[in-house]
Design an enzyme around this catalytic site. Sequence first.
Site, PDB file in Angstrom:
ATOM      1  N   ASP A  41      -5.076  48.450 -12.602  1.00  0.00           N
ATOM      2  CA  ASP A  41      -5.785  47.232 -13.005  1.00  0.00           C
ATOM      3  C   ASP A  41      -6.834  46.837 -11.963  1.00  0.00           C
ATOM      4  OD1 ASP A  41      -6.355  45.137 -14.689  1.00  0.00           O
ATOM      5  OD2 ASP A  41      -4.719  43.861 -13.991  1.00  0.00           O
ATOM      6  N   ASN A  63      -5.781  46.607 -25.479  1.00  0.00           N
ATOM      7  CA  ASN A  63      -7.130  46.829 -24.954  1.00  0.00           C
ATOM      8  C   ASN A  63      -8.181  47.025 -26.058  1.00  0.00           C
ATOM      9  OD1 ASN A  63      -5.988  48.608 -21.972  1.00  0.00           O
ATOM     10  ND2 ASN A  63      -6.567  46.456 -22.178  1.00  0.00           N
TER      11      ASN A  63
HETATM   12  C1  IPE Z   1      -3.005  46.560 -18.322  1.00  0.00           C
HETATM   13  O1  IPE Z   1      -4.115  45.918 -17.804  1.00  0.00           O
HETATM   14  C2  IPE Z   1      -3.436  47.732 -19.161  1.00  0.00           C
HETATM   15  C3  IPE Z   1      -3.960  48.875 -18.422  1.00  0.00           C
HETATM   16  C4  IPE Z   1      -4.031  48.972 -17.129  1.00  0.00           C
HETATM   17  C5  IPE Z   1      -4.404  49.978 -19.236  1.00  0.00           C
HETATM   18  P1  IPE Z   1      -4.825  44.716 -18.559  1.00  0.00           P
HETATM   19  O2  IPE Z   1      -5.954  44.303 -17.705  1.00  0.00           O
HETATM   20  O3  IPE Z   1      -5.148  45.101 -19.952  1.00  0.00           O
HETATM   21  O4  IPE Z   1      -3.678  43.607 -18.599  1.00  0.00           O
HETATM   22  P2  IPE Z   1      -3.768  42.032 -18.719  1.00  0.00           P
HETATM   23  O5  IPE Z   1      -4.629  41.734 -19.920  1.00  0.00           O
HETATM   24  O6  IPE Z   1      -4.382  41.516 -17.463  1.00  0.00           O
HETATM   25  O7  IPE Z   1      -2.353  41.574 -18.858  1.00  0.00           O
HETATM   26  C1  IPE Z   2      -8.079  48.227 -15.735  1.00  0.00           C
HETATM   27  O1  IPE Z   2      -9.069  47.420 -15.270  1.00  0.00           O
HETATM   28  C2  IPE Z   2      -8.564  49.278 -16.691  1.00  0.00           C
HETATM   29  C3  IPE Z   2      -8.059  49.126 -18.061  1.00  0.00           C
HETATM   30  C4  IPE Z   2      -7.382  48.122 -18.536  1.00  0.00           C
HETATM   31  C5  IPE Z   2      -8.391  50.191 -18.981  1.00  0.00           C
HETATM   32  P1  IPE Z   2      -9.549  46.122 -16.057  1.00  0.00           P
HETATM   33  O2  IPE Z   2     -10.668  46.499 -16.944  1.00  0.00           O
HETATM   34  O3  IPE Z   2      -8.397  45.471 -16.727  1.00  0.00           O
HETATM   35  O4  IPE Z   2     -10.070  45.239 -14.855  1.00  0.00           O
HETATM   36  P2  IPE Z   2      -9.958  43.659 -14.692  1.00  0.00           P
HETATM   37  O5  IPE Z   2      -8.522  43.284 -14.867  1.00  0.00           O
HETATM   38  O6  IPE Z   2     -10.815  43.058 -15.765  1.00  0.00           O
HETATM   39  O7  IPE Z   2     -10.449  43.402 -13.312  1.00  0.00           O
HETATM   40 MG    MG Z   3      -7.141  43.974 -16.201  1.00  0.00          MG
END
Ligand code: IPE
Ligand code: IPE
Ligand code: MG
Length: 238
Positions: free
Chosen positions: A16, A64
């Site tokens: 994340d 996602n």
């Molecule tokens: C979890 O991260 C999913 C992945 C790393 C693929 P998210 O960024 O989607 O999770 P939330 O929305 O902060 O809970």
């Molecule tokens: C994790 O990074 C990647 C995926 C969920 C695919 P994010 O895209 O969730 O990054 P933040 O949480 O917005 O910083």
């Molecule tokens: Mg995230």
Amino acid sequence: MPKGSPLPKHVAIIMDGNGRWAKSRGLPRVMGHQAGIQSVRTAVETAREMGIQVLTLYAFSIENWKRSRLEVATLMNLLDEYLSKELPTLLKNQVGLSVIGRIEGLPAKIQRHLKEVIAKTRPGAKMILNLALNYGGRAEILDAVRAIGEEVAGGTLNAGAIDETVISRHLYTRGLPDPDLLIRTSGELRVSNFLLWQISYTELYITPTLWPDFKREHFVDALLEFQRRERRFGAEGT
Ligand code: IPE
Ligand code: IPE
Ligand code: MG
């Protein structure tokens, strides 16, 4: 690595913070995902080097799909590109690909590519790289309950014979040990629908480091911390 305390057999990572990494640099979010790919490479290499048996990476959750079309398309393209570029390295390092999630919900091209890389890399693999794609922990449990229900209805399984092992065998992770260590980067204190059944006794490690900044030394720090933990599984402490 300190001797004596075992390393985890299975490490799972919620990768994340790509968006925040990009934002802090004034870059578009997609650049954060691009930068995150290098951390994926490093994590796979480090896990292999450390003798970890399974590395599960949360790459795309069912939730996602709520993101913009551009972001979803970028993530799918990066996955496709990663599979092409990494194939020789995976083969060289004897890393076998595996996937969990509702794979049938991914673009057809990605499904074909995944199948091809799995078929090529699995024979003789010394480590499993398990990618969670279109994955949701509740969806996984739901799919398992449906499959079990069909077996009961079809008369091949007795309802009274359903136990934890039967449930585990119907999850996407069948055949894999439960994770010993779950790492989440970028500081959020939640599991975001990841491996809900499998993490019942998993050690949690949450670091503020954003995924694109998560390098070998950060991974090693997490493993060292794991080795300091006392796992009790409900029994009395030592
Ligand atoms: C979890 O991260 C999913 C992945 C790393 C693929 P998210 O960024 O989607 O999770 P939330 O929305 O902060 O809970
Ligand atoms: C994790 O990074 C990647 C995926 C969920 C695919 P994010 O895209 O969730 O990054 P933040 O949480 O917005 O910083
Ligand atoms: Mg995230």
